[in-house]
Design a protein around this motif. Structure first.
Motif, PDB file in Angstrom:
ATOM      1  N   LYS A  50      76.957  49.202  66.634  1.00  0.00           N
ATOM      2  CA  LYS A  50      77.204  50.084  65.492  1.00  0.00           C
ATOM      3  C   LYS A  50      77.432  49.286  64.216  1.00  0.00           C
ATOM      4  CE  LYS A  50      79.060  53.992  68.017  1.00  0.00           C
ATOM      5  NZ  LYS A  50      80.209  54.878  68.223  1.00  0.00           N
ATOM      6  N   LEU A  51      78.174  48.205  64.322  1.00  0.00           N
ATOM      7  CA  LEU A  51      78.370  47.348  63.152  1.00  0.00           C
ATOM      8  C   LEU A  51      77.074  46.652  62.754  1.00  0.00           C
ATOM      9  CD1 LEU A  51      81.818  45.611  63.604  1.00  0.00           C
ATOM     10  CD2 LEU A  51      81.190  47.452  62.088  1.00  0.00           C
ATOM     11  N   GLY A  52      76.293  46.270  63.739  1.00  0.00           N
ATOM     12  CA  GLY A  52      75.010  45.647  63.446  1.00  0.00           C
ATOM     13  C   GLY A  52      74.074  46.587  62.704  1.00  0.00           C
ATOM     14  N   ALA A  53      74.091  47.854  63.066  1.00  0.00           N
ATOM     15  CA  ALA A  53      73.261  48.832  62.363  1.00  0.00           C
ATOM     16  C   ALA A  53      73.701  48.972  60.907  1.00  0.00           C
ATOM     17  CB  ALA A  53      73.324  50.178  63.073  1.00  0.00           C
ATOM     18  N   LEU A  54      74.991  48.817  60.652  1.00  0.00           N
ATOM     19  CA  LEU A  54      75.506  48.908  59.293  1.00  0.00           C
ATOM     20  C   LEU A  54      74.968  47.788  58.410  1.00  0.00           C
ATOM     21  CD1 LEU A  54      77.564  50.247  57.307  1.00  0.00           C
ATOM     22  CD2 LEU A  54      79.210  48.579  58.158  1.00  0.00           C
ATOM     23  N   VAL A  55      74.818  46.594  58.975  1.00  0.00           N
ATOM     24  CA  VAL A  55      74.377  45.436  58.189  1.00  0.00           C
ATOM     25  C   VAL A  55      72.940  45.038  58.494  1.00  0.00           C
ATOM     26  CG1 VAL A  55      76.688  44.528  57.836  1.00  0.00           C
ATOM     27  CG2 VAL A  55      75.416  43.849  59.855  1.00  0.00           C
ATOM     28  N   HIS A  56      72.194  45.925  59.150  1.00  0.00           N
ATOM     29  CA  HIS A  56      70.775  45.715  59.471  1.00  0.00           C
ATOM     30  C   HIS A  56      70.550  44.475  60.333  1.00  0.00           C
ATOM     31  CE1 HIS A  56      69.961  48.896  56.644  1.00  0.00           C
ATOM     32  NE2 HIS A  56      70.614  48.232  55.698  1.00  0.00           N
ATOM     33  N   GLN A  57      71.407  44.314  61.349  1.00  0.00           N
ATOM     34  CA  GLN A  57      71.282  43.241  62.328  1.00  0.00           C
ATOM     35  C   GLN A  57      71.314  43.860  63.717  1.00  0.00           C
ATOM     36  OE1 GLN A  57      71.070  39.839  61.680  1.00  0.00           O
ATOM     37  NE2 GLN A  57      70.938  40.350  59.503  1.00  0.00           N
TER      38      GLN A  57
END
Length: 106
Positions: A50-57
Motif C-alpha cells: 500500500k505504501l509502495g502504491a503511494l510512491v509508485h514503487q
C-alpha cells in the motif's frame, strides 16, 4: 530509511506512515519513539504494498510526507491531529507494545 530519519530529525516531515509488515522489524521499531520525541504524527498501515502504491514503487517500508498541495492541507491537518491523538499521545498503546503489559517502572 536514512532519508526519512533525517526528515524527522530536522522536523521537515509533517506525517510519517510506517508499514506493519516490515521484515526485519528492527528497521522501523525505533521510528515511533523518534516521532514522539520530535512531536511528528505517525501511523501504521497494513502493508508495504500500500505504501509502495503511494510512491509508485513495488513496496515501501516508511513514507514521510513533507508537503502537499494547497487544497489538501486541510485534510493533512485533520489526519495529523487524528494520528497524534491515536498514536503519539496514546499511553495505553505504549504500555502494551507487542501484546505484553509493561509495569509502572518501565
Amino acid at each position: 530509511m536514512n532519508h526519512v530519519t533525517k526528515l524527522i530529525e530536522e522536523k521537515k516531515a509533517k506525517l510519517v506512515v510506517i508499514a506493519s509488515n516490515v521484515d526485519p522489524i528492527e528497521l522501523v521499531v525505533w521510528l515511533p519513539t523518534l516521532c514522539r520525541k520530535m512531536d511528528i504524527p505517525y501511523c501504521f498501515v497494513s502493508g508495504k504494498a500500500k505504501l509502495g502504491a503511494l510512491v509508485h514503487q513495488k513496496n515501501a517500508a516508511v513514507v514521510a510526507l513533507t508537503e502537499v498541495r494547497k487544497e489538501d492541507e486541510g485534510d493533512l491537518s485533520n489526519l495529523a491531529s487524528a494520528f497524534r491523538t491515536n498514536f503519539n499521545e496514546n499511553v495505553k498503546l505504549r504500555r502494551e507494545i507487542g501484546g505484553f503489559k509493561r509495569g509502572a517502572k518501565s
